[in-house]
Design a protein around this motif. Structure first.
Motif, PDB file in Angstrom:
ATOM      1  N   ALA A   1    -125.023  34.720  66.472  1.00  0.00           N
ATOM      2  CA  ALA A   1    -124.074  34.070  67.375  1.00  0.00           C
ATOM      3  C   ALA A   1    -122.692  33.977  66.740  1.00  0.00           C
ATOM      4  N   VAL A   2    -122.638  33.497  65.509  1.00  0.00           N
ATOM      5  CA  VAL A   2    -121.310  33.335  64.900  1.00  0.00           C
ATOM      6  C   VAL A   2    -120.681  34.683  64.549  1.00  0.00           C
ATOM      7  N   VAL A   3    -121.485  35.597  64.036  1.00  0.00           N
ATOM      8  CA  VAL A   3    -120.919  36.885  63.626  1.00  0.00           C
ATOM      9  C   VAL A   3    -120.445  37.672  64.842  1.00  0.00           C
ATOM     10  N   SER A   4    -121.302  37.784  65.842  1.00  0.00           N
ATOM     11  CA  SER A   4    -120.885  38.594  66.992  1.00  0.00           C
ATOM     12  C   SER A   4    -119.724  37.913  67.719  1.00  0.00           C
ATOM     13  N   SER A   5    -119.755  36.567  67.786  1.00  0.00           N
ATOM     14  CA  SER A   5    -118.648  35.861  68.441  1.00  0.00           C
ATOM     15  C   SER A   5    -117.319  36.121  67.735  1.00  0.00           C
ATOM     16  N   SER A   6    -117.404  36.221  66.408  1.00  0.00           N
ATOM     17  CA  SER A   6    -116.158  36.395  65.662  1.00  0.00           C
ATOM     18  C   SER A   6    -115.494  37.740  65.969  1.00  0.00           C
ATOM     19  N   PHE A   7    -116.246  38.664  66.548  1.00  0.00           N
ATOM     20  CA  PHE A   7    -115.668  39.950  66.935  1.00  0.00           C
ATOM     21  C   PHE A   7    -115.377  40.006  68.435  1.00  0.00           C
ATOM     22  N   ALA A   8    -115.627  38.893  69.122  1.00  0.00           N
ATOM     23  CA  ALA A   8    -115.459  38.893  70.580  1.00  0.00           C
ATOM     24  C   ALA A   8    -114.340  37.947  71.013  1.00  0.00           C
ATOM     25  N   GLN A   9    -113.581  37.468  70.052  1.00  0.00           N
ATOM     26  CA  GLN A   9    -112.580  36.464  70.400  1.00  0.00           C
ATOM     27  C   GLN A   9    -111.372  37.100  71.095  1.00  0.00           C
ATOM     28  N   ARG A  10    -110.818  36.321  72.030  1.00  0.00           N
ATOM     29  CA  ARG A  10    -109.662  36.813  72.795  1.00  0.00           C
ATOM     30  C   ARG A  10    -108.410  36.783  71.909  1.00  0.00           C
TER      31      ARG A  10
ATOM     32  N   PRO B   1    -113.058  46.110  71.585  1.00  0.00           N
ATOM     33  CA  PRO B   1    -113.889  46.504  72.727  1.00  0.00           C
ATOM     34  C   PRO B   1    -115.189  45.701  72.738  1.00  0.00           C
ATOM     35  N   PHE B   2    -115.671  45.474  73.899  1.00  0.00           N
ATOM     36  CA  PHE B   2    -116.837  44.645  74.168  1.00  0.00           C
ATOM     37  C   PHE B   2    -118.081  45.105  73.387  1.00  0.00           C
ATOM     38  N   ILE B   3    -118.131  46.394  73.115  1.00  0.00           N
ATOM     39  CA  ILE B   3    -119.322  46.936  72.454  1.00  0.00           C
ATOM     40  C   ILE B   3    -119.406  46.519  70.981  1.00  0.00           C
TER      41      ILE B   3
ATOM     42  N   ALA C   1    -115.788  39.641  79.155  1.00  0.00           N
ATOM     43  CA  ALA C   1    -116.833  40.675  79.172  1.00  0.00           C
ATOM     44  C   ALA C   1    -118.030  40.204  78.356  1.00  0.00           C
ATOM     45  N   TYR C   2    -117.742  39.610  77.211  1.00  0.00           N
ATOM     46  CA  TYR C   2    -118.812  39.128  76.331  1.00  0.00           C
ATOM     47  C   TYR C   2    -119.566  37.990  77.014  1.00  0.00           C
ATOM     48  N   ASN C   3    -118.813  37.083  77.594  1.00  0.00           N
ATOM     49  CA  ASN C   3    -119.448  35.917  78.220  1.00  0.00           C
ATOM     50  C   ASN C   3    -120.307  36.283  79.425  1.00  0.00           C
ATOM     51  N   PHE C   4    -120.051  37.468  79.978  1.00  0.00           N
ATOM     52  CA  PHE C   4    -120.829  37.892  81.135  1.00  0.00           C
ATOM     53  C   PHE C   4    -122.325  37.949  80.816  1.00  0.00           C
ATOM     54  N   ILE C   5    -122.634  38.330  79.574  1.00  0.00           N
ATOM     55  CA  ILE C   5    -124.043  38.488  79.182  1.00  0.00           C
ATOM     56  C   ILE C   5    -124.823  37.213  79.456  1.00  0.00           C
ATOM     57  N   GLY C   6    -124.234  36.078  79.055  1.00  0.00           N
ATOM     58  CA  GLY C   6    -124.957  34.830  79.209  1.00  0.00           C
ATOM     59  C   GLY C   6    -124.652  34.100  80.504  1.00  0.00           C
ATOM     60  N   GLN C   7    -123.539  34.442  81.117  1.00  0.00           N
ATOM     61  CA  GLN C   7    -123.124  33.654  82.280  1.00  0.00           C
ATOM     62  C   GLN C   7    -123.162  34.422  83.587  1.00  0.00           C
ATOM     63  N   GLY C   8    -123.072  35.750  83.501  1.00  0.00           N
ATOM     64  CA  GLY C   8    -122.964  36.549  84.710  1.00  0.00           C
ATOM     65  C   GLY C   8    -124.285  36.776  85.414  1.00  0.00           C
TER      66      GLY C   8
ATOM     67  N   VAL D   1    -127.292  33.418  73.815  1.00  0.00           N
ATOM     68  CA  VAL D   1    -126.987  31.994  73.658  1.00  0.00           C
ATOM     69  C   VAL D   1    -125.481  31.785  73.485  1.00  0.00           C
ATOM     70  N   ALA D   2    -124.894  32.547  72.563  1.00  0.00           N
ATOM     71  CA  ALA D   2    -123.464  32.371  72.287  1.00  0.00           C
ATOM     72  C   ALA D   2    -122.626  32.622  73.527  1.00  0.00           C
ATOM     73  N   SER D   3    -122.945  33.683  74.248  1.00  0.00           N
ATOM     74  CA  SER D   3    -122.141  34.014  75.416  1.00  0.00           C
ATOM     75  C   SER D   3    -122.414  33.032  76.559  1.00  0.00           C
ATOM     76  N   ARG D   4    -123.611  32.471  76.552  1.00  0.00           N
ATOM     77  CA  ARG D   4    -123.947  31.484  77.578  1.00  0.00           C
ATOM     78  C   ARG D   4    -123.037  30.256  77.446  1.00  0.00           C
ATOM     79  N   ILE D   5    -122.899  29.773  76.221  1.00  0.00           N
ATOM     80  CA  ILE D   5    -122.085  28.573  76.035  1.00  0.00           C
ATOM     81  C   ILE D   5    -120.650  28.914  75.662  1.00  0.00           C
ATOM     82  N   GLY D   6    -120.374  30.206  75.553  1.00  0.00           N
ATOM     83  CA  GLY D   6    -119.004  30.633  75.305  1.00  0.00           C
ATOM     84  C   GLY D   6    -118.516  30.359  73.901  1.00  0.00           C
ATOM     85  N   SER D   7    -119.439  30.171  72.987  1.00  0.00           N
ATOM     86  CA  SER D   7    -119.010  29.971  71.613  1.00  0.00           C
ATOM     87  C   SER D   7    -120.188  30.152  70.666  1.00  0.00           C
ATOM     88  N   GLY D   8    -119.900  30.779  69.529  1.00  0.00           N
ATOM     89  CA  GLY D   8    -120.938  30.964  68.530  1.00  0.00           C
ATOM     90  C   GLY D   8    -120.930  29.817  67.544  1.00  0.00           C
ATOM     91  N   GLN D   9    -122.068  29.101  67.485  1.00  0.00           N
ATOM     92  CA  GLN D   9    -122.082  27.928  66.614  1.00  0.00           C
ATOM     93  C   GLN D   9    -123.183  28.037  65.572  1.00  0.00           C
TER      94      GLN D   9
END
Ligand SMILES: Nc1ncnc2c1ncn2[C@@H]1O[C@H](COP(=O)(O)OP(=O)(O)OP(=O)(O)O)[C@@H](O)[C@H]1O
Ligand SMILES: [Mg+2]
Lengths: 348, 505
Positions: free
Chosen positions: A98-107, A122-124, A182-189, A260-268
């Protein structure tokens, strides 16, 4: 090949499965499988009586959504337990991923980015990095178990502790937020009205099911769990397959971490605490056996996961106090295993 | 087939901590022959076979296979070279089907890398048909009897289509009729140009099936003979290192009062309405085919399982035996059939395995009388000639036959009045077997009541005073020693004749 062995006749009459015993045990085994399904259906019916809100499509989706992470982890954990092992590190893998992938998904517009130079990728990228990290931890688990011969419980207890620390260290103990849409879509979309995470679970469950039941790798996991010596003398590379199954479990835990991270919009770094035990619970309720390896199925585990979800939902909908919730959960786990052991004793 | 000998082993040695398992041994197997390998328990037979199968690495020595020197890295490379093996310790994967077990590691793969189960089943069916083994390929192994599991292992070893097939005591769990069938298969394989190494402790089998016999003793190569140019006497002498007469040691004993009586014992699906009596000083043999319910019956008497009806009487008084502890308190001892499952504490030492059932009598205040324990254990090791570097050796490292001897000692130490022995000499060499038979006779003479389950007819006939025969959970007859013949027993065991002999008392 021209053998005269045809003349030899072993066993005057058909033996084994065709006998009374074989049929009896298959019926019994089927009963238990269906039995779990019955318990599940029973719980659904009970829930719909207890609370009219339960059967609403919205609520049902929610139930599945809430256990989707557990389900994802449990798919891998099933394989691990089938191999006569255990994986305690999944919850920590969720956190690290969660924290590692989030750190590469920040706006880019996020002021508090962990790596300000690496925003807007990029989202990938966060996906790949996340999955790699989880798989790597899984690989380490498998390597420790296969090469140093320490018990899986100990090996994964170690990684569970260390990886949790790693997640804290990496994120400096803070949430990694401001993630891309795009990242948040995984958990929220949703797709076609179904949460994306639920679809993901469905697809991965089907793939895993085929992998466990129809590929050589999957069958070797069962063989190793069923009788490691027999596997070895049949020419199976035990170490390699163990490393693979733990890596796969780590991979699935990292999928859960991303969800989980994308669901809550943050890697904790505190995410996923206790998920490993819930995943084990799901597998065990679904008939995966702890007492002897080589037993367990993906459909069983999925039902086990759903049972946990429905149970949680009933408990919330009926306002049972949190203490009671835990007591009831505890009873259900032990009850499920007792049923499981009973079934095992059908032998002979 | 340019090579005369498919296998040539020279100057091969293998040691384990404290044990020289193989000491500069040799073995030459002629192509297209059945080669028996014989020797006492712990002679190193299985060790050599495991070297050939890639499970152990030799310390030194040369292995030439099909004329070429080879090194065998692991089981896989053994298989690739054309060597397959039936293991002494059966090792099926219980939750998998017969087909999956046989072709484990060689499953046919369809598109997408998925296993082609249809093909797998066909392949298995073909194989089983070819060997005339009638077992359903899709039944789970957990539901099979030990005998059928052994047949599956045999089929598996043959399915590799290997040029050299090693059979390490392949008949330990199957009955004589199935042995005959196995021999037909072996002859067919041999006539097809395959070579077979056959390990057994059963003399008759050797003269029946083998072309050559090689003998090992204490890890050393003793010699190789043509099977038809050697007599049983000489063979035994070479194995044991001294003359030994192979007759069953039996003496007339004084038969006393009834020690144990079972009345109408019934447990649905296992045994039905079985009654018997054993007297002081008597050996009651129990015969029957695999799966006749003999083990289940006696384990029930010993309190391991519960039953629906029937009563057990010890010395004429009805007793309630609900657990093995109750049975032991009533002076019973049970040597179980499956030593791995219900006998051994694999990780404990020989000594600990031996005194554990008799621990009560060693209690001294807060501790145990270890001096007495050592003396008792040492005397058992001597008496049964147990081959172990020391009492401290982990029992797992003993050869199969020696493990069995330790278990027998365990029960002898408890000095029981009623001794139930389930296949007491399975996998045990001639010397030790004679020793155990002598012991049984001594014990009977000393006034013990002995029940012996055995699948070996000569043993049943040689040792029993009375013989109870079972078929599919029912008692089909009881024969006195004088009237019993191999034929009569077989007839009763197969259920072809159902006549309760009058001498039931
Ligand atoms: N893994 C091991 N570690 C230590 N000692 C061993 C090991 N395997 C075998 N041995 C010892 O090597 C010797 C030879 O054993 P092996 O199993 O080859 O005998 P065997 O001839 O097959 O006997 P049996 O007829 O009882 O099967 C025995 O003394 C045994 O205790
Ligand atoms: Mg052996």
């Amino acid at each position: 090949m021209a053998s005269k062995a045809e003349e030899a006749a072993i066993g005057e009459k058909p033996v084994g499965g065709a006998g009374k015993n074989g049929i009896l045990t298959t019926i019994k085994a089927m009963w238990t499988k269906i039995g779990i399904l019955f318990i599940f259906i029973g719980m659904v019916i009970l829930a719909s009586f207890l609370s009219p809100a339960f059967l609403k499509a919205n609520n049902l989706m929610n139930v599945v959504m809430q256990v989707s992470y557990i389900g994802l982890i449990a798919l891998g954990v099933t394989g691990v337990i089938v191999s006569a092992g255990v994986d305690l590190s999944s919850g920590s893998i969720v956190a690290l991923t969660a924290v590692v992938s989030s750190s590469f998904a920040q706006r880019p517009d996020w002021a508090a980015a962990l790596f300000p130079g690496l925003t807007g990728l990029p989202f990938i990228v966060p996906l790949m990095v996340g999955l790699l990290v989880g798989s790597l931890v899984g690989f380490v688990n498998g390597w420790l178990i296969a090469k140093t011969n320490i018990p899986p419980f100990i090996a994964t207890l170690g990684t569970m502790t260390a990886v949790r620390g790693l997640a804290q260290l990496y994120s400096r103990g803070r949430p990694v937020s401001g993630l891309s849409d795009a990242y948040n879509f995984i958990g929220q979309g949703s797709l076609f009205g179904v949460p994306f995470a639920v679809l993901l679970l469905l697809v991965l469950a089907i793939i895993t099911h085929f992998m466990y039941s129809r590929t050589r790798f999957g069958r070797y996991v069962y063989a190793i769990g069923g009788n490691v010596n027999a596997a070895r003398v049949s020419g199976i590379n035990v170490g390699k397959n163990l490393i693979l199954i733990y890596t796969f479990a780590g991979f699935l835990a990292s999928v859960a971490g991303i969800v989980v991270a994308s669901r809550i919009g943050s890697g904790q770094p505190g995410l996923g605490n206790g998920y490993e035990l819930q995943a084990i619970t799901a597998a065990v309720i679904g008939g995966t056996s702890f007492s002897s390896g080589g037993i367990g199925t993906v459909p069983g585990t999925i039902i086990g996961t759903l049972i946990i979800g429905v149970l949680n939902n009933i408990l919330v909908l009926t306002n049972v106090s949190a203490y009671f919730q835990d007591i009831i959960r505890g009873i259900i786990i032990v009850g499920a295993v007792i049923i499981d052991e009973r079934r095992r004793r059908v032998r002979k | 087939m340019a090579y005369e000998n498919i296998l040539e082993v020279e100057h091969l040695s293998k040691r384990f901590p404290g044990v020289v398992a193989l000491d500069d041994v040799e073995l030459r197997v002629k192509t297209g022959t059945v080669h028996a390998l014989m020797g006492e328990n712990g002679a190193g037979k299985s060790t050599l076979m495991k070297v050939l199968n890639g499970m152990y690495k030799p310390d030194s020595g040369v292995i030439r296979f099909k004329g070429e020197p080879i090194t065998i890295q692991d089981t896989r490379s053994a298989i690739l070279n054309g060597i397959s093996m039936i293991h002494q310790e059966l090792s099926p994967i219980p939750q998998m089907t017969v087909a999956e077990n046989i072709f484990l590691g060689r499953e046919p793969i369809g598109p997408l890398g998925l296993i082609n189960y249809k093909r797998l089943k066909e392949m298995t069916q073909e194989l089983l048909d070819r060997l005339s083994i009638r077992i359903d390929p899709s039944v789970k192994v957990v539901n099979l009897s030990v005998a059928n599991i052994q047949l599956i292992e045999i089929a598996k070893a043959i399915s590799y289509n290997a040029d050299l097939i090693i059979m390490d005591e392949p008949t330990s769990a199957i009955t004589e009729r199935e042995v005959e069938d196995l021999f037909k298969i072996i002859r067919a394989l041999r006539d097809g140009g395959k070579s077979i190494i056959y390990i057994t402790h059963k003399m008759d089998e050797v003269f029946h099936i083998a072309d050559y016999v090689t003998i090992f003793r204490d890890g050393k190569y003793i010699g190789t003979d043509k099977a038809d140019s050697i007599t049983k006497q000489v063979l035994i002498e070479k194995m044991v290192g001294r003359a030994l007469d192979e007759m069953f040691y039996k003496e007339k004993t004084k038969v006393g009062e009834v020690m144990l009586e079972a009345r109408n014992l019934t447990k649905t699906g296992q045994f039905e309405d079985v009654s018997f009596k054993v007297h002081r000083g008597e050996i009651l043999g129990i015969s029957g085919l695999m799966g006749a319910g003999r083990t289940e019956l006696l384990e029930n008497v010993f309190g391991i399982t519960s039953r629906e009806s029937g009563a057990v009487l010890v010395k004429g008084k009805e007793v309630r035996i609900k657990s093995p502890a109750d049975a032991i308190r009533h002076g019973m001892a049970l040597l179980t059939e499956d030593r791995k499952l219900t006998g051994l504490y694999q990780m404990l030492s020989v000594r600990d395995n031996m005194y554990i059932a008799n621990i009560r009598s060693y209690i001294r205040l807060l501790s145990l009388d270890f001096k007495k324990i050592r003396m008792d254990c040492e005397s058992q090791v001597r008496k049964l000639r147990i081959k172990t570097p020391s009492l401290q050796q982990t029992i797992r490292n003993l050869s199969g036959g020696n493990q069995q001897k330790v278990l027998i000692s365990r029960w002898l130490l408890t000095d029981p009045e009623i001794l139930i022995l389930d296949e007491p000499t399975r996998g045990i060499d001639v010397g030790a077997k004679a020793e155990i038979h002598r012991l049984m006779t001594e014990l009977a003479k000393a006034g013990k009541a002995i029940i012996m389950i055995s699948s070996e007819l000569p043993e049943i006939l040689g040792m029993s005073d009375r013989i109870l025969v079972m078929h599919e959970g029912r008692k089909t007859g009881e024969l006195a020693r004088e009237e019993a013949t191999q034929e009569k027993i077989m007839n009763l065991a197969t259920g072809e004749v159902e006549a309760i002999a009058a001498n039931g008392q």
